[in-house]
Motif scaffolding. Structure first.
Motif, PDB file in Angstrom:
ATOM      1  N   GLY A   1       0.805  -1.203   0.000  1.00 37.81           N
ATOM      2  CA  GLY A   1       0.000   0.000   0.000  1.00 37.81           C
ATOM      3  C   GLY A   1       0.842   1.258   0.000  1.00 37.81           C
ATOM      4  O   GLY A   1       2.081   1.207  -0.042  1.00 37.81           O
ATOM      5  N   VAL A   2       0.167   2.416   0.034  1.00 35.55           N
ATOM      6  CA  VAL A   2       0.831   3.717   0.036  1.00 35.55           C
ATOM      7  C   VAL A   2       0.929   4.214   1.473  1.00 35.55           C
ATOM      8  O   VAL A   2      -0.071   4.251   2.191  1.00 35.55           O
ATOM      9  CB  VAL A   2       0.056   4.731  -0.833  1.00 35.55           C
ATOM     10  N   ARG A   3       2.123   4.624   1.886  1.00 35.70           N
ATOM     11  CA  ARG A   3       2.359   5.073   3.251  1.00 35.70           C
ATOM     12  C   ARG A   3       3.273   6.281   3.231  1.00 35.70           C
ATOM     13  O   ARG A   3       3.837   6.625   2.188  1.00 35.70           O
ATOM     14  CB  ARG A   3       2.988   3.943   4.083  1.00 35.70           C
TER      15      ARG A   3
ATOM     16  N   SER B   1      -4.232   3.034 -15.633  1.00 35.94           N
ATOM     17  CA  SER B   1      -5.209   3.656 -14.744  1.00 35.94           C
ATOM     18  C   SER B   1      -4.498   4.562 -13.743  1.00 35.94           C
ATOM     19  O   SER B   1      -3.573   4.131 -13.052  1.00 35.94           O
ATOM     20  CB  SER B   1      -6.010   2.585 -13.998  1.00 35.94           C
ATOM     21  N   ILE B   2      -4.955   5.819 -13.655  1.00 33.91           N
ATOM     22  CA  ILE B   2      -4.398   6.792 -12.710  1.00 33.91           C
ATOM     23  C   ILE B   2      -5.476   7.168 -11.707  1.00 33.91           C
ATOM     24  O   ILE B   2      -6.601   7.523 -12.096  1.00 33.91           O
ATOM     25  CB  ILE B   2      -3.880   8.034 -13.440  1.00 33.91           C
ATOM     26  N   TYR B   3      -5.148   7.088 -10.416  1.00 34.29           N
ATOM     27  CA  TYR B   3      -6.101   7.336  -9.343  1.00 34.29           C
ATOM     28  C   TYR B   3      -5.725   8.601  -8.576  1.00 34.29           C
ATOM     29  O   TYR B   3      -4.563   9.024  -8.555  1.00 34.29           O
ATOM     30  CB  TYR B   3      -6.142   6.152  -8.376  1.00 34.29           C
ATOM     31  N   ARG B   4      -6.715   9.180  -7.897  1.00 35.36           N
ATOM     32  CA  ARG B   4      -6.529  10.351  -7.049  1.00 35.36           C
ATOM     33  C   ARG B   4      -7.039  10.026  -5.652  1.00 35.36           C
ATOM     34  O   ARG B   4      -8.082   9.402  -5.499  1.00 35.36           O
ATOM     35  CB  ARG B   4      -7.303  11.530  -7.634  1.00 35.36           C
ATOM     36  N   ILE B   5      -6.288  10.460  -4.637  1.00 37.28           N
ATOM     37  CA  ILE B   5      -6.718  10.207  -3.268  1.00 37.28           C
ATOM     38  C   ILE B   5      -6.254  11.348  -2.381  1.00 37.28           C
ATOM     39  O   ILE B   5      -5.181  11.931  -2.596  1.00 37.28           O
ATOM     40  CB  ILE B   5      -6.168   8.855  -2.743  1.00 37.28           C
TER      41      ILE B   5
ATOM     42  N   ARG C   1       3.128   6.163   8.756  1.00 34.47           N
ATOM     43  CA  ARG C   1       1.673   6.011   8.747  1.00 34.47           C
ATOM     44  C   ARG C   1       1.175   5.488   7.408  1.00 34.47           C
ATOM     45  O   ARG C   1       1.814   5.651   6.377  1.00 34.47           O
ATOM     46  CB  ARG C   1       0.995   7.345   9.052  1.00 34.47           C
ATOM     47  N   GLU C   2      -0.003   4.908   7.464  1.00 32.95           N
ATOM     48  CA  GLU C   2      -0.642   4.357   6.272  1.00 32.95           C
ATOM     49  C   GLU C   2      -1.583   5.397   5.667  1.00 32.95           C
ATOM     50  O   GLU C   2      -2.332   6.063   6.367  1.00 32.95           O
ATOM     51  CB  GLU C   2      -1.422   3.100   6.652  1.00 32.95           C
ATOM     52  N   ILE C   3      -1.527   5.531   4.340  1.00 35.73           N
ATOM     53  CA  ILE C   3      -2.435   6.434   3.628  1.00 35.73           C
ATOM     54  C   ILE C   3      -3.526   5.652   2.927  1.00 35.73           C
ATOM     55  O   ILE C   3      -4.714   5.933   3.071  1.00 35.73           O
ATOM     56  CB  ILE C   3      -1.673   7.298   2.606  1.00 35.73           C
ATOM     57  N   ALA C   4      -3.123   4.659   2.150  1.00 31.08           N
ATOM     58  CA  ALA C   4      -4.096   3.861   1.393  1.00 31.08           C
ATOM     59  C   ALA C   4      -3.570   2.445   1.245  1.00 31.08           C
ATOM     60  O   ALA C   4      -2.759   2.158   0.368  1.00 31.08           O
ATOM     61  CB  ALA C   4      -4.349   4.481   0.015  1.00 31.08           C
ATOM     62  N   ALA C   5      -4.035   1.559   2.132  1.00 33.80           N
ATOM     63  CA  ALA C   5      -3.571   0.167   2.094  1.00 33.80           C
ATOM     64  C   ALA C   5      -4.071  -0.558   0.849  1.00 33.80           C
ATOM     65  O   ALA C   5      -3.491  -1.559   0.436  1.00 33.80           O
ATOM     66  CB  ALA C   5      -4.029  -0.570   3.349  1.00 33.80           C
ATOM     67  N   HIS C   6      -5.163  -0.060   0.217  1.00 33.52           N
ATOM     68  CA  HIS C   6      -5.735  -0.753  -0.925  1.00 33.52           C
ATOM     69  C   HIS C   6      -5.091  -0.323  -2.245  1.00 33.52           C
ATOM     70  O   HIS C   6      -5.401  -0.885  -3.278  1.00 33.52           O
ATOM     71  CB  HIS C   6      -7.248  -0.512  -0.989  1.00 33.52           C
ATOM     72  N   LEU C   7      -4.211   0.687  -2.220  1.00 36.04           N
ATOM     73  CA  LEU C   7      -3.448   1.025  -3.431  1.00 36.04           C
ATOM     74  C   LEU C   7      -2.194   0.167  -3.430  1.00 36.04           C
ATOM     75  O   LEU C   7      -1.115   0.587  -3.014  1.00 36.04           O
ATOM     76  CB  LEU C   7      -3.092   2.514  -3.435  1.00 36.04           C
TER      77      LEU C   7
ATOM     78  N   LYS D   1      -9.042  10.784   7.504  1.00 33.61           N
ATOM     79  CA  LYS D   1      -9.095   9.339   7.472  1.00 33.61           C
ATOM     80  C   LYS D   1      -8.818   8.809   6.071  1.00 33.61           C
ATOM     81  O   LYS D   1      -9.084   9.489   5.077  1.00 33.61           O
ATOM     82  CB  LYS D   1     -10.481   8.861   7.935  1.00 33.61           C
ATOM     83  N   PRO D   2      -8.299   7.582   5.981  1.00 30.47           N
ATOM     84  CA  PRO D   2      -8.071   6.985   4.661  1.00 30.47           C
ATOM     85  C   PRO D   2      -9.378   6.907   3.870  1.00 30.47           C
ATOM     86  O   PRO D   2     -10.402   6.455   4.381  1.00 30.47           O
ATOM     87  CB  PRO D   2      -7.527   5.599   4.994  1.00 30.47           C
TER      88      PRO D   2
END
Length: 613
Positions: free
Chosen positions: A267-269, A309-313, A279-285, A318-319
């Protein structure tokens, strides 16, 4: 290559004497690269038998690489031996190179330029009689061999045939300086046998034929950011948004500690640059995909590895679930955000291009096509510049305007596989990490003053991401599963910030000073727009462009005459205002100095890692 000019007296090689009579530096002996024309500096009887560990592969270039890198499609050995005999299946649109097993696009067959390591793609078997196209045109600094091959002019008449037909050693009693100045950028000196290039005072010779200005302040890295010559010494200062440390002289960003965001298979941290918070930002990325960020609203952009595919978060609170921003044909390898004009740039391995879109994903287009293997990408919108790196058969680093116009090659030699780039905007330097050379290097935005700052240290076997901030360079390393940092000037102060990261990927640093606001250079005018610089990249008609538009001009572009008049008026008013202020200040106050400076003499700074180009 070391050029040797014979004289009537007895000559002794100061380094290693090749069996073919050539002379190379002792530091080039047994370094994994054949510097002698006959390769004798890498022979086993010279260097001894190469011993690798059980889990390593012994390259023909005398390197040891992990067995995990065998037949993975990347030349980790530097000579292609780790990709040899891999029995790859090339598609109908590609050609199989025999020695390395790599695939070359059929469009590159018989084009006069070898893309396979031993040139099978331009040989008789691949190119029947009459089907070979004209070879590439050589540059003015190169000599055209009889078979069309290009060699550096400095190799001509050096008593060692470099062309396959030995034509570079023909007619050596001529004055080579009379033809294109011998390929020299400035001074060409004819010799009884051969010639050499020289430079005027205040300049130095690079790449055997080009001169560049000597910048002692940059070469010695005396200052962390701003450097001013004062009576034979240097005064250092920092850009706006930074404060100078009184102990180290390093320019530290004001405000909070910067966040280092990383992608990985878990994921992204993010971790702060001190390595204290994680810290964790997005465990599903999931996946070590490329990333970029918009600091103003703390938005992160991430691409799924191997896909378009390009994503935005959001990185606040909270995540949250990522939002699919856009889909592109091919695999995204690099991302960059233009925070001034709100554009997103990326390198596309599928279309061999650099693409651009609005940050909301509403529209996109191909900007620069025809690239071999684009990897990293970066932007400096205040200067209106776009940078990118290419791997493949002709690795390089290039620069262009944000609209894709005015391409300029920055690095074309001594580069193998640049996988990521990052900008040091305060010093106007571009950094890149090369997985083939196992180095981190830098160059000025104009392509001069190249320097290697970090060399192979056991943590550069499989680099992926790269970032530069304050006085350090940061990179991710997949072979050791770690995030590392070192001094950006010379590679000292090395440390592992985070160990045991599962397949670490891209790195992004988050801090307001890294995306400063301000007026930007507008298009190819090389001037700052006092109004609004309006991009026209997606109209579909004509070439992409940037236009300086007046808010009261009904959308009309500001003309050169009007622009010059406005600038003249601004200059006159500024002079009057400053003059009045100085007169008043002189009468009321005594002069005082509020800036913090550090003074250094030239003798106080010595950098052991300044490399000759």
């Amino acid at each position: 290559m070391l050029i040797i000019i014979e004289s009537q007296g007895e000559w002794t090689c100061p380094g290693f004497l090749c069996t073919d009579g050539g002379c190379i530096s002792q530091s080039a002996l047994c370094d994994g690269t054949a510097d002698c024309h006959d390769g004798s500096d890498e022979f086993e009887d010279t260097c001894g038998l190469l011993q690798c560990k059980k889990d390593e592969f012994a390259c023909g270039s005398r390197r040891c690489v992990s067995l995990l890198f065998r037949c993975d499609g990347t030349d980790d050995c530097g000579d292609g031996s780790d990709e040899a005999s891999c029995h790859k299946n090339c598609t109908a649109e590609s050609f199989l190179c025999e020695r390395t097993g790599s695939c070359v696009a059929r469009a590159k067959l018989c084009d006069g330029w070898p893309d396979c390591p031993v040139g099978q793609d331009v040989g008789a078997d691949a190119c029947p009689s009459g089907q070979t196209r004209a070879p590439h045109t050589c540059f003015s600094s190169e000599f055209s061999c009889g078979d069309g091959q290009c060699m550096p002019h400095s190799w001509r008449c050096d008593h060692s045939p470099d062309c396959a037909d030995a034509s570079d050693e023909d007619d050596c009693d001529q004055n080579e300086c009379l033809v294109s100045n011998g390929g020299c950028s400035h001074l060409c000196v004819d010799l009884p046998m051969g010639f050499l290039c020289d430079c005027p005072a205040g300049m130095r010779l690079v790449h055997d034929s080009q001169c560049e200005e000597i910048d002692t302040c940059l070469d010695t890295d005396v200052c962390n950011q701003l450097c001013v010559h004062v009576n034979g010494t240097f005064s250092c200062d920092c850009h706006e948004g930074y404060l100078m440390s009184p102990k180290t002289g390093e320019c530290k960003a004001k405000g909070d500690v910067a966040q280092l965001v990383l992608s990985s298979s878990e994921g992204v941290r993010w971790v702060n640059t001190a390595g204290m918070e994680y810290r964790e930002i997005a465990a599903h990325l999931l996946g070590p995909g490329p990333m970029a960020a918009l600091t103003a609203n703390r938005t992160l952009y991430w691409a799924r590895p191997g896909q378009g595919s390009i994503y935005r978060i959001s990185m606040d609170g909270k995540p949250l679930d990522p939002v699919l921003l856009l889909k592109s044909h091919g695999a995204v390898l690099g991302l960059a955000v233009d925070w001034i004009h709100e554009h997103l740039y990326w390198t596309n391995a599928g279309t061999h291009s650099i693409d651009v879109a609005r940050l909301d994903g509403s529209v996109q287009r191909l900007l620069i096509g025809g690239l071999a293997m684009p990897t990293g990408v970066a932007v400096e919108p205040l200067l209106g510049l776009l940078f990118w790196a290419e791997g493949g058969s002709s690795p390089r680093i290039e620069c262009a305007l944000l609209d894709g116009q005015g391409r300029l090659p920055l690095i074309t030699s001594a580069i193998r596989n640049p996988v990521a780039i990052s900008l040091d905007m305060p010093r106007r330097l571009l950094y890149w990490v090369d997985s083939g050379m196992r180095t981190i290097s830098r160059v000025r935005f104009d392509g001069q003053h190249r320097k290697t700052v970090v060399e192979s240290n056991g943590y550069l076997d499989r680099p992926f991401g790269l970032a530069v901030f304050e006085g350090h360079v940061y990179w991710s390393e997949q072979a050791t599963h770690s995030i590392c940092s070192a001094d950006k000037h010379n590679g000292s102060l090395f440390r592992v910030i985070l160990p045991n990261i599962a397949f670490p990927g891209a790195l992004v640093l988050i801090h307001p000073v890294l995306q400063p606001k301000g007026s930007a250079v507008c298009g190819n005018t090389s001037r700052v727009c006092p109004y609004e610089c309006v991009p026209d990249l997606f109209s579909g008609t004509g070439s992409p462009s940037f236009t300086c538009v007046s808010p009261t001009g009904g959308g009309a572009a500001v003309s050169d005459t009007t622009y010059a008049g406005i600038l003249s008026l601004i200059v006159v008013l500024s002079v009057l205002l400053v003059g009045g202020a100085l007169w008043w200040w002189k009468d009321v106050f005594k002069p005082s100095r509020t800036l913090t400076f550090l003074d250094f003499s030239l003798k106080e700074s010595q950098d052991p890692l300044i490399h000759g180009p």
